[in-house]
Scaffold this motif. Structure first.
Motif, PDB file in Angstrom:
ATOM      1  N   PRO A 253      58.701 -37.738  19.309  1.00  0.00           N
ATOM      2  CA  PRO A 253      57.664 -36.859  18.609  1.00  0.00           C
ATOM      3  C   PRO A 253      57.962 -35.458  18.643  1.00  0.00           C
ATOM      4  O   PRO A 253      58.432 -34.983  19.609  1.00  0.00           O
ATOM      5  N   VAL A 254      57.422 -34.703  17.760  1.00  0.00           N
ATOM      6  CA  VAL A 254      57.553 -33.204  17.677  1.00  0.00           C
ATOM      7  C   VAL A 254      55.966 -32.663  17.852  1.00  0.00           C
ATOM      8  O   VAL A 254      55.329 -32.646  17.007  1.00  0.00           O
ATOM      9  N   TYR A 255      55.873 -31.899  19.028  1.00  0.00           N
ATOM     10  CA  TYR A 255      54.581 -31.165  19.073  1.00  0.00           C
ATOM     11  C   TYR A 255      54.875 -30.148  20.130  1.00  0.00           C
ATOM     12  O   TYR A 255      55.990 -29.748  20.709  1.00  0.00           O
ATOM     13  N   ARG A 256      53.725 -29.179  19.923  1.00  0.00           N
ATOM     14  CA  ARG A 256      54.009 -27.834  20.763  1.00  0.00           C
ATOM     15  C   ARG A 256      53.566 -28.256  22.247  1.00  0.00           C
ATOM     16  O   ARG A 256      52.488 -28.878  22.604  1.00  0.00           O
ATOM     17  N   ARG A 257      54.557 -27.664  22.960  1.00  0.00           N
ATOM     18  CA  ARG A 257      54.341 -27.880  24.336  1.00  0.00           C
ATOM     19  C   ARG A 257      55.134 -26.944  25.223  1.00  0.00           C
ATOM     20  O   ARG A 257      56.141 -26.313  24.701  1.00  0.00           O
ATOM     21  N   PRO A 258      54.809 -26.311  26.541  1.00  0.00           N
ATOM     22  CA  PRO A 258      55.351 -25.695  27.099  1.00  0.00           C
ATOM     23  C   PRO A 258      56.536 -26.070  28.042  1.00  0.00           C
ATOM     24  O   PRO A 258      56.228 -27.486  28.344  1.00  0.00           O
ATOM     25  N   THR A 259      57.703 -25.890  28.194  1.00  0.00           N
ATOM     26  CA  THR A 259      58.878 -26.316  29.108  1.00  0.00           C
ATOM     27  C   THR A 259      59.554 -25.427  29.766  1.00  0.00           C
ATOM     28  O   THR A 259      59.865 -24.350  29.341  1.00  0.00           O
ATOM     29  N   ILE A 260      59.515 -25.709  31.046  1.00  0.00           N
ATOM     30  CA  ILE A 260      60.254 -24.595  31.996  1.00  0.00           C
ATOM     31  C   ILE A 260      61.804 -25.141  32.283  1.00  0.00           C
ATOM     32  O   ILE A 260      61.948 -26.129  32.637  1.00  0.00           O
ATOM     33  N   ASN A 261      62.523 -23.938  32.383  1.00  0.00           N
ATOM     34  CA  ASN A 261      63.901 -24.218  32.834  1.00  0.00           C
ATOM     35  C   ASN A 261      63.887 -23.168  34.044  1.00  0.00           C
ATOM     36  O   ASN A 261      63.473 -22.253  34.077  1.00  0.00           O
ATOM     37  N   LEU A 262      64.372 -23.794  35.089  1.00  0.00           N
ATOM     38  CA  LEU A 262      64.466 -23.146  36.622  1.00  0.00           C
ATOM     39  C   LEU A 262      65.815 -22.889  36.972  1.00  0.00           C
ATOM     40  O   LEU A 262      66.711 -23.550  36.814  1.00  0.00           O
ATOM     41  N   ASP A 263      66.170 -21.645  37.426  1.00  0.00           N
ATOM     42  CA  ASP A 263      67.442 -21.431  38.178  1.00  0.00           C
ATOM     43  C   ASP A 263      67.172 -20.444  39.405  1.00  0.00           C
ATOM     44  O   ASP A 263      65.912 -19.859  39.302  1.00  0.00           O
TER      45      ASP A 263
END
Length: 363
Positions: A253-263
């Motif tokens: 599915p394609v929808y707006r969402r925040p996603t976090i990359n951590l380092d």
């Protein structure tokens, strides 16, 4: 008698001239042919000639801006679409990380203005020239199908290098995931329910259709999404290339969402009594929506993974799409001679928590 005859012919000629004038004015103009569809299209010029064309313009152009015209065939007619593109903006897109899910390329908010204009132009063209409702998605995808096929290895040197829609348009082509990402973005802007279809070595899109369509479809959350190929030309809804006919398909599915990359990077100062650890954390929102009330939690975990030697949490922040937040956790302590590892977690109001850990270490 002669004067009456002359007068008769005068009125006859006058009536004929009036008829011809009325007849010529009754011919439909391009504006009446387009109707409301053409009038509602802001910044788009539709020409009722071969090829049928639309042009998206900007009120002002800056150095580095150029116009690119795309030409393709559909239903025996030639079509054209002209877009304004910018070299500097393209370089900005190229600099963005590829470390994000495919659907986040399609739902990226920063090219909304262009996707909206493209969707309006294609929709107006299709309605102005009498395409049926069920033809509109295929017509729109025929535009994308006309783009050049360019493999990731050839264009970028990487086996996998997904592109944002702006990059695919700028480069006038891409591979299957690039054209699928672009297609889903356009169709969703037009109001269609569309998803990505992920195959082992391929990607296409799925579109939710009313009953009456034939071909292959895939059920997702109670709805049927029909396969639509975005590479090559003349593929119809539900038609699957033979080489992919029996392959398993994952619906994305394609929808707006925040996603976090951590380092993070950690530094430790030692003494006979304890170790003091400073940790620099980088938090990047690679999603397509703002991360609300996000916090960063940092801990030094004990060997049993349940006990903690020390911990700290940041204040809540907001992180916009593609924005980076840097946080430093200073002065966390661990007793000498004890094993520990660094644990970092980002969470928030609308975030799926993301965490990473270091290898085990001992002071």
């Amino acid at each position: 008698m002669k004067s009456l005859t002359a007068l008769f012919y005068f009125f006859l000629l006058l009536s004929l001239a009036e008829f011809l004038l009325t007849w010529s004015n009754s011919e439909p103009s391009i504006n009446s042919y387009i109707g409301d569809a053409g009038k509602s299209l802001i910044g788009v010029d539709i020409v009722n000639s071969e090829p049928y064309s639309a042009s998206i313009t900007e009120e002002s152009t800056t150095p580095g801006t150029f116009f690119q015209t795309y030409s393709w065939d559909y239903e025996g007619c030639k079509w054209q679409l002209t877009l304004p593109l910018d070299n500097e903006l393209y370089e900005t897109y190229k600099s963005r990380t590829r470390n994000r899910d495919y659907d986040l390329f399609a739902s990226d908010p920063y090219d909304d203005w262009l996707i909206k204009e493209i969707a309006e132009a294609l929709l107006s063209l299709s309605k102005a020239h009498g395409l049926e409702e069920r033809q509109i998605p295929e017509f729109c995808i025929s535009f994308v199908q006309s783009l050049d096929y360019i493999s990731d290895l050839e264009s970028s040197g990487y086996d996998q290098y997904p592109r944002f829609p702006y990059e695919t348009l700028y480069e006038n082509g891409g591979d299957c995931e690039d054209t699928s990402i672009l297609s889903v973005a356009i169709l969703q802007e037009m109001g269609y329910d569309a998803v990505l279809l992920e195959l082992p070595e391929h990607m296409a899109l799925g579109i939710k259709c009313n009953t009456g369509y034939k071909g292959r479809s895939f059920e997702y959350e109670g709805s049927d999404y029909y396969y639509l190929e975005t590479t090559g030309s003349d593929w119809q809804i539900g038609e699957v290339p033979e080489e992919y006919a029996d392959q398993p398909v994952n619906v994305v599915p394609v929808y707006r969402r925040p996603t976090i990359n951590l380092d993070f990077k950690a530094q430790c100062a030692y003494s006979k009594k304890e170790g003091v650890v400073d940790i620099n954390i980088t938090v990047r929102n690679v999603g397509s929506e703002r991360a609300e009330n996000a916090t960063v939690y940092v801990a030094l975990q004990a060997e049993d993974k349940l006990s903690l030697w020390d911990e700290i949490e940041s204040s809540s922040i907001t992180i916009e799409p593609d924005e980076v937040f840097n946080y430093t956790a200073k002065g966390l302590t661990v007793p000498a001679g004890k094993k520990f590892r660094v644990y970092v977690q980002a969470s928030g109001e609308n975030l799926v928590p993301e965490n990473i850990t270091s290898e085990w270490a001992m002071i």
